[in-house]
Write a protein that holds these residues in place. Structure first.
Motif, PDB file in Angstrom:
ATOM      1  N   ALA A 124       0.702  -1.317   0.457  1.00 18.55           N
ATOM      2  CA  ALA A 124      -0.247   0.275   0.494  1.00 18.55           C
ATOM      3  C   ALA A 124       0.601   1.274   0.042  1.00 18.55           C
ATOM      4  O   ALA A 124       0.452   2.354  -0.887  1.00 18.55           O
ATOM      5  N   ILE A 125       1.812   0.973   0.710  1.00 18.54           N
ATOM      6  CA  ILE A 125       3.227   2.258   0.788  1.00 18.54           C
ATOM      7  C   ILE A 125       3.809   2.412  -0.628  1.00 18.54           C
ATOM      8  O   ILE A 125       4.165   4.023  -1.483  1.00 18.54           O
ATOM      9  N   VAL A 127       2.219   1.743  -3.287  1.00 23.69           N
ATOM     10  CA  VAL A 127       1.406   2.724  -4.567  1.00 23.69           C
ATOM     11  C   VAL A 127       1.032   3.981  -4.075  1.00 23.69           C
ATOM     12  O   VAL A 127       0.992   4.994  -4.349  1.00 23.69           O
ATOM     13  N   THR A 128       0.958   4.418  -3.059  1.00 20.60           N
ATOM     14  CA  THR A 128       0.652   5.464  -2.583  1.00 20.60           C
ATOM     15  C   THR A 128       1.944   6.197  -2.981  1.00 20.60           C
ATOM     16  O   THR A 128       1.731   7.964  -2.542  1.00 20.60           O
ATOM     17  N   PHE A 129       2.996   6.190  -1.986  1.00 17.75           N
ATOM     18  CA  PHE A 129       4.590   6.816  -2.559  1.00 17.75           C
ATOM     19  C   PHE A 129       4.675   6.495  -4.147  1.00 17.75           C
ATOM     20  O   PHE A 129       6.301   6.539  -3.830  1.00 17.75           O
ATOM     21  N   ARG A 130       4.041   6.327  -5.155  1.00 16.71           N
ATOM     22  CA  ARG A 130       4.611   5.621  -6.444  1.00 16.71           C
ATOM     23  C   ARG A 130       6.242   6.805  -6.966  1.00 16.71           C
ATOM     24  O   ARG A 130       6.490   6.284  -7.487  1.00 16.71           O
ATOM     25  N   GLU A 131       5.102   7.690  -6.788  1.00 18.50           N
ATOM     26  CA  GLU A 131       5.347   8.992  -7.405  1.00 18.50           C
ATOM     27  C   GLU A 131       6.965   9.008  -7.210  1.00 18.50           C
ATOM     28  O   GLU A 131       8.318   9.262  -7.708  1.00 18.50           O
ATOM     29  N   TYR A 132       7.363   9.418  -5.193  1.00 17.85           N
ATOM     30  CA  TYR A 132       8.028   9.811  -5.135  1.00 17.85           C
ATOM     31  C   TYR A 132       9.632   8.358  -5.372  1.00 17.85           C
ATOM     32  O   TYR A 132      10.546   9.361  -5.497  1.00 17.85           O
TER      33      TYR A 132
END
Length: 291
Positions: A124-125, A127-132
């Protein structure tokens, strides 16, 4: 130069400090073995600290060897890449990761079980921080190739200016208004990019500010600067060398002059800028004396 030497001195002292602490801690395991066995919490904390110091020392040695070999290999070449910057950033990440593992061990947490139990959360992390994460990977790619370097003048998408730093998440670009713009690393690979400093003839500009009342005499200043720079050996001669008004304030006028140097060297740019600013100061001094 003095700052570089001071930074090297601090790095050496920090390494020696870690080495001395590691030797003392490792020696204590031999002499106070029974004590550590009797005090579990102290044993966990000491073992965790020993792990961190051991890994950190190895990272520092590896970093030093890689940078030394890189500099030796390229000592006779003009290198524009960010290899040293990339190694330093990567070493910092490894040290941080090791510190987190060491803290887990000190608290009696098995890192492997912890990671396993958080697999779903980790997804989940991710996916959430995919851009970073993609920005970080892009940042590493930028650091370890010679497409871009700190000090380069670039245009990325709608942003233009000089790169002042490269981080894992973004490029820090100082634009023509002296504002610092954070451009995501991904934009380097998804938007049109021009690196003006990658060419032999390098564009740069000089900005300065004068009181509003001097604006009536600015033609004299422009003529003086042109006289100084005409046939200058470090300019390409392709520029008209005219002053451009950037901003008019209540009691000041901001000027800018664009020009192309024969090299992308920041040292050369500063030298040329210094010559122009000396003429500006002399002009201002003579103007004040005439008033």
């Amino acid at each position: 130069m003095a700052m570089v030497e001071e930074r090297k001195h601090r790095t050496v002292l920090k390494f020696l400090g870690k080495l001395v602490l590691w030797i003392m801690l490792s020696t204590s395991f031999w002499y106070f073995e029974e004590y550590y066995k009797a005090h579990r919490l102290i044993n966990n904390a000491s073992s965790a600290l020993n792990l961190f110091l051991t890994a950190s020392i190895l990272y520092s040695i590896g970093r030093y060897i890689m940078i030394t070999l890189y500099k030796k290999r390229n000592e006779h070449k003009s290198v524009r890449g960010n290899f040293v910057l990339g190694i330093n950033r990567l070493t910092a990440v490894l040290n941080t990761s090791t510190a987190i593992i060491a803290i887990m061990l000190a608290l009696g947490i098995d890192p492997r079980e912890f990671v396993t139990s958080l697999t779903i959360v980790a997804m989940a992390i991710a996916v959430t921080f995919r851009e970073y994460i993609t920005n970080m990977l892009s940042g590493l790619f930028i650091m370890f190739n010679d497409q871009l370097s700190v000090g380069d003048r670039v245009k990325i998408g709608g942003y233009q200016g000089r790169i002042v730093d490269i981080t894992f998440s973004s490029l820090l670009i100082q634009d023509e208004e002296d504002d610092i713009v954070m451009v995501p690393n991904n934009l380097v690979f998804t938007a049109p990019m021009v690196n003006f400093s990658a060419h032999r003839s390098s564009l740069f500009y000089v900005r300065f500010e004068l009181p509003l009342q001097t604006a009536v005499e600015v033609d004299q200043l422009e003529a003086r600067i042109q006289k100084t720079l005409i046939n200058h050996p470090y300019l390409t001669g392709d520029d008209d060398l005219h002053l451009k008004v950037v901003e008019i304030g209540k009691d000041y006028v901001k000027y800018k002059m664009d020009m192309h140097a024969t090299s992308s060297s920041n040292k050369l740019h500063r030298q040329l800028e210094n010559e122009i600013l000396k003429e500006v100061l002399q002009f201002k001094r003579e103007y004040d004396l005439d008033q």
